[in-house]
Design a protein around this motif. Structure first.
Motif, PDB file in Angstrom:
ATOM      1  N   LEU A 103       0.835  -1.209   0.000  1.00 49.90           N
ATOM      2  CA  LEU A 103       0.000   0.000   0.000  1.00 49.90           C
ATOM      3  C   LEU A 103       0.869   1.259   0.000  1.00 49.90           C
ATOM      4  N   VAL A 104       1.940   1.248   0.794  1.00 51.57           N
ATOM      5  CA  VAL A 104       2.853   2.395   0.820  1.00 51.57           C
ATOM      6  C   VAL A 104       3.533   2.549  -0.534  1.00 51.57           C
ATOM      7  N   ALA A 105       3.993   1.450  -1.124  1.00 49.08           N
ATOM      8  CA  ALA A 105       4.647   1.516  -2.434  1.00 49.08           C
ATOM      9  C   ALA A 105       3.692   2.049  -3.496  1.00 49.08           C
ATOM     10  N   ARG A 106       2.445   1.615  -3.456  1.00 51.15           N
ATOM     11  CA  ARG A 106       1.437   2.109  -4.404  1.00 51.15           C
ATOM     12  C   ARG A 106       1.222   3.607  -4.202  1.00 51.15           C
ATOM     13  N   SER A 121       3.661   4.764  -6.776  1.00 53.16           N
ATOM     14  CA  SER A 121       2.719   4.312  -7.823  1.00 53.16           C
ATOM     15  C   SER A 121       3.145   2.990  -8.453  1.00 53.16           C
ATOM     16  N   ILE A 122       3.640   2.078  -7.602  1.00 53.50           N
ATOM     17  CA  ILE A 122       4.059   0.771  -8.108  1.00 53.50           C
ATOM     18  C   ILE A 122       3.410  -0.344  -7.292  1.00 53.50           C
ATOM     19  N   PHE A 123       3.365  -1.521  -7.889  1.00 51.19           N
ATOM     20  CA  PHE A 123       2.920  -2.728  -7.198  1.00 51.19           C
ATOM     21  C   PHE A 123       3.776  -3.885  -7.679  1.00 51.19           C
ATOM     22  N   SER A 124       4.180  -4.732  -6.755  1.00 46.71           N
ATOM     23  CA  SER A 124       4.962  -5.916  -7.098  1.00 46.71           C
ATOM     24  C   SER A 124       4.287  -7.138  -6.495  1.00 46.71           C
ATOM     25  N   LYS A 180      -2.847  -3.630  -5.428  1.00 50.74           N
ATOM     26  CA  LYS A 180      -2.605  -4.077  -6.798  1.00 50.74           C
ATOM     27  C   LYS A 180      -3.255  -3.146  -7.822  1.00 50.74           C
ATOM     28  N   THR A 181      -4.533  -2.826  -7.634  1.00 47.76           N
ATOM     29  CA  THR A 181      -5.250  -1.993  -8.608  1.00 47.76           C
ATOM     30  C   THR A 181      -5.206  -0.505  -8.269  1.00 47.76           C
TER      31      THR A 181
END
Length: 157
Positions: A12-15, A19-22, A137-138
């Motif tokens: 959630l922090v990375a998103r 603005s990324i998801f892994s 993810k989305t």
């Protein structure tokens, strides 16, 4: 960011920040700190985000990580109902340490088959909790949740 082990706090922090998801899972050891500057109304706000390790039956978040926080995001995994119970226990302890600071419960992984029922969510809403459905993810609900927490922290300060 508070919650059980593997609920998606780091994702959630990375998103939110990058603005990324892994899909690759990375366990947080201790704390990971990120920063993001946003505008709330006409005011610039600097958010310092502490992504704390997840709780499980062997370890609990230490209260010294919580002191001085202006607010927090609780995270539960909608595919694992037991993480909602962990979030409720964390919230109780956090309130004992920090007092009545703003918080939002993020029910994460909303892009997957859901196992938390509306009855459980309804009980939390009846207690006055702010509950948001999110997906790292989305991106569903992520920006809005962080922005709402920032707005509430400003109101309280």
């Amino acid at each position: 960011m508070l919650g059980a082990f593997a609920v998606g706090k780091t994702s959630l922090v990375a998103r939110y920040v990058h603005s990324i998801f892994s899909e690759k899972y990375q366990t947080t050891v201790g704390v990971k700190i990120d920063k993001k500057v946003i505008e709330v109304g006409s005011q610039e706000v600097s958010l310092v985000l502490w992504d704390l390790y997840g709780e499980d039956q062997f370890q609990r978040v230490q209260s010294f990580y919580l002191r001085g926080s202006s607010g927090y995001l609780l995270v539960a995994d909608g595919t694992r109902p037991e993480t909602l119970e962990v979030a409720q226990n964390i919230q109780q302890r956090a309130q004992e340490v920090m007092g009545s600071v703003p918080f939002i419960l993020m029910l994460n992984k909303h892009d997957l088959p859901w196992k938390i029922g509306e009855a459980e969510v309804g009980q939390l809403l009846a207690r006055g909790w702010e509950v948001r459905y999110t997906s790292a993810k989305t991106g569903e609900g992520v920006e809005e949740s962080f922005a709402e927490l920032a707005r509430r922290m400003l109101e309280q300060s």
